[in-house]
Design a protein around this motif. Structure first.
Motif, mmCIF file in Angstrom:
data_model
loop_
_atom_site.group_PDB
_atom_site.id
_atom_site.type_symbol
_atom_site.label_atom_id
_atom_site.label_comp_id
_atom_site.label_asym_id
_atom_site.label_seq_id
_atom_site.Cartn_x
_atom_site.Cartn_y
_atom_site.Cartn_z
ATOM 1 N N SER A 127 97.258 8.374 31.253
ATOM 2 C CA SER A 127 97.331 7.976 29.841
ATOM 3 C C SER A 127 98.784 7.682 29.459
ATOM 4 O O SER A 127 99.720 8.126 30.122
ATOM 5 C CB SER A 127 96.767 9.080 28.938
ATOM 6 O OG SER A 127 95.407 9.333 29.238
ATOM 7 N N VAL A 129 101.648 7.497 26.112
ATOM 8 C CA VAL A 129 101.971 7.893 24.745
ATOM 9 C C VAL A 129 103.270 7.216 24.334
ATOM 10 O O VAL A 129 104.248 7.217 25.082
ATOM 11 C CB VAL A 129 102.146 9.424 24.622
ATOM 12 C CG1 VAL A 129 102.476 9.804 23.180
ATOM 13 C CG2 VAL A 129 100.891 10.147 25.087
ATOM 14 N N PHE A 160 98.501 6.549 21.178
ATOM 15 C CA PHE A 160 97.956 6.997 22.456
ATOM 16 C C PHE A 160 97.043 5.939 23.066
ATOM 17 O O PHE A 160 96.198 5.371 22.364
ATOM 18 C CB PHE A 160 97.145 8.285 22.273
ATOM 19 C CG PHE A 160 97.935 9.447 21.730
ATOM 20 C CD1 PHE A 160 98.485 10.398 22.573
ATOM 21 C CD2 PHE A 160 98.118 9.587 20.356
ATOM 22 C CE1 PHE A 160 99.203 11.462 22.066
ATOM 23 C CE2 PHE A 160 98.832 10.645 19.839
ATOM 24 C CZ PHE A 160 99.382 11.588 20.700
ATOM 25 N N GLU A 161 97.205 5.697 24.345
ATOM 26 C CA GLU A 161 96.239 4.944 25.137
ATOM 27 C C GLU A 161 95.725 5.897 26.207
ATOM 28 O O GLU A 161 96.429 6.206 27.176
ATOM 29 C CB GLU A 161 96.886 3.700 25.756
ATOM 30 C CG GLU A 161 97.178 2.599 24.745
ATOM 31 C CD GLU A 161 97.663 1.304 25.388
ATOM 32 O OE1 GLU A 161 97.938 1.328 26.615
ATOM 33 O OE2 GLU A 161 97.773 0.290 24.681
ATOM 34 N N VAL A 162 94.499 6.378 26.002
ATOM 35 C CA VAL A 162 93.967 7.460 26.815
ATOM 36 C C VAL A 162 93.077 6.921 27.921
ATOM 37 O O VAL A 162 92.148 6.140 27.668
ATOM 38 C CB VAL A 162 93.176 8.456 25.932
ATOM 39 C CG1 VAL A 162 92.575 9.563 26.785
ATOM 40 C CG2 VAL A 162 94.092 9.041 24.862
ATOM 41 N N VAL A 172 94.437 15.770 20.738
ATOM 42 C CA VAL A 172 95.760 15.714 20.101
ATOM 43 C C VAL A 172 95.735 16.700 18.943
ATOM 44 O O VAL A 172 94.970 16.540 17.996
ATOM 45 C CB VAL A 172 96.098 14.301 19.595
ATOM 46 C CG1 VAL A 172 97.480 14.301 18.934
ATOM 47 C CG2 VAL A 172 96.047 13.298 20.737
ATOM 48 N N SER A 185 92.236 4.128 22.373
ATOM 49 C CA SER A 185 93.613 3.975 21.906
ATOM 50 C C SER A 185 93.630 4.180 20.397
ATOM 51 O O SER A 185 92.780 3.651 19.668
ATOM 52 C CB SER A 185 94.160 2.594 22.270
ATOM 53 O OG SER A 185 93.408 1.554 21.685
#
Length: 320
Positions: A127, A129, A160-162, A172, A185
């Protein structure tokens, strides 16, 4: 070994000032009653005391030539030593337990940004951040080895791109709300200077909940605004792509208060903005602030919205 010698041995043991042979003697005695860290029952405690008493009695020699009063004194001394030794073992157990708890306490890596800085972080699970200016995030060293992938946004804003992982939800955590995702995201804005936390979804879906169990479920291009004082969510439409614009130097403010506007200018330029006009408390701002512009250019644009003027002195700007 007379009572005074035994007392001295225990004192030196607690101060870590004993020989290996002396340490072994006390340790073996202690270990025979230290099988677990559970609280000792009354029955077992009496058993331990009896064992201690037997040990002391076997090492305390009472001269037969002495009168009976000395025998009473010796047993009184032995009883006192029993209490001393028992207390010493309890102290040692407490120290060991505390050390074990400290060893098991989670360890975090903390990342912070300065004024005008945007930082990109690559997490162990793949991921990504992005951390906005004057923000702080904590990530556990065991992040990738637990049932949930959890990060703590202690201050500021992050996008965030998880990476998708259905078996390990991504959380989070802020001071007010927790955002739970599987793979998506989204943006979280949680500056302590603001009276709200905003979560904006770009792709996928997320669940946002507060400490009281209140929850909001977001679809793409939706924003959940949680008002801290009222402890309530408000859902609204919001361009998810715009929420990440600050990564590339374009910060979008929508219906923002003067306080939020001033905070944003300070985050980008390191300039404090204040007002000498009471009307600014009622103002709302819809504006995109571009970091490529100078602070003077930005302030002219801001003042044009409500027909204000401003004056700058070093790193302070006053709006009139």
């Amino acid at each position: 070994m007379d009572p005074q010698e035994l007392k001295n041995l225990i004192d030196r043991y607690l101060k870590n000032n004993v020989t290996e042979q002396e340490r072994k003697l006390v340790d073996e005695w202690y270990q025979s009653y230290n099988e677990t860290d559970e609280q000792v029952s009354a029955e077992k405690e009496q058993h331990i005391k009896s064992g201690i008493y037997g040990y002391v009695k076997s090492h305390v020699t009472t001269p037969t030539a002495k009168i009976r009063r000395l025998n009473i004194f010796s047993y009184a001394a032995a009883a006192a030593i029993i209490l001393l030794v028992g207390a010493g073992l309890l102290v040692r157990r407490a120290v060991i337990t505390r050390q074990q708890q400290q060893q098991q306490a989670p360890v975090f890596a903390t990342y912070k940004t300065k004024t005008g800085q945007v930082k990109k972080l690559e997490l162990p699970d793949g991921s990504t951040v992005w951390l906005n200016a004057l923000s702080s995030i904590r990530i556990g060293t065991s992040f990738n080895n637990t049932a949930t992938r959890k990060v703590y946004l202690d201050e500021g804003e992050a996008f965030f791109e998880v990476k998708h992982d259905a078996a390990h939800p991504f959380l989070v955590v802020t001071n007010s709300v927790t955002t739970k995702v599987l793979g998506t995201s989204f943006n979280v804005k949680a500056y302590s200077q603001l009276n709200y936390v905003a979560v904006t979804l770009r792709t996928g879906h997320v669940e946002v909940s507060d400490k009281h169990g209140k929850m909001a479920v977001l679809m793409p291009n939706q924003r959940a605004t949680y008002t801290i004082g009222q402890q309530a969510f408000v859902l609204s439409k919001y361009n998810g792509e715009k929420s990440r614009g600050w990564i590339e130097g374009r910060t979008a403010l929508s219906n923002a208060s003067f306080r939020e506007l001033a905070m944003t200018v300070n985050n980008i330029y390191g300039v404090k903005v204040t007002s000498a006009n009471n009307q600014t408390d009622t103002y709302k701002y819809n504006i995109i602030i571009t970091s490529q512009h100078t602070v003077d250019e930005t302030m002219r644009l801001i003042c044009s919205i409500h027909k204000n003027s401003s004056r700058r002195r070093n790193n302070e700007v006053t709006v009139y």
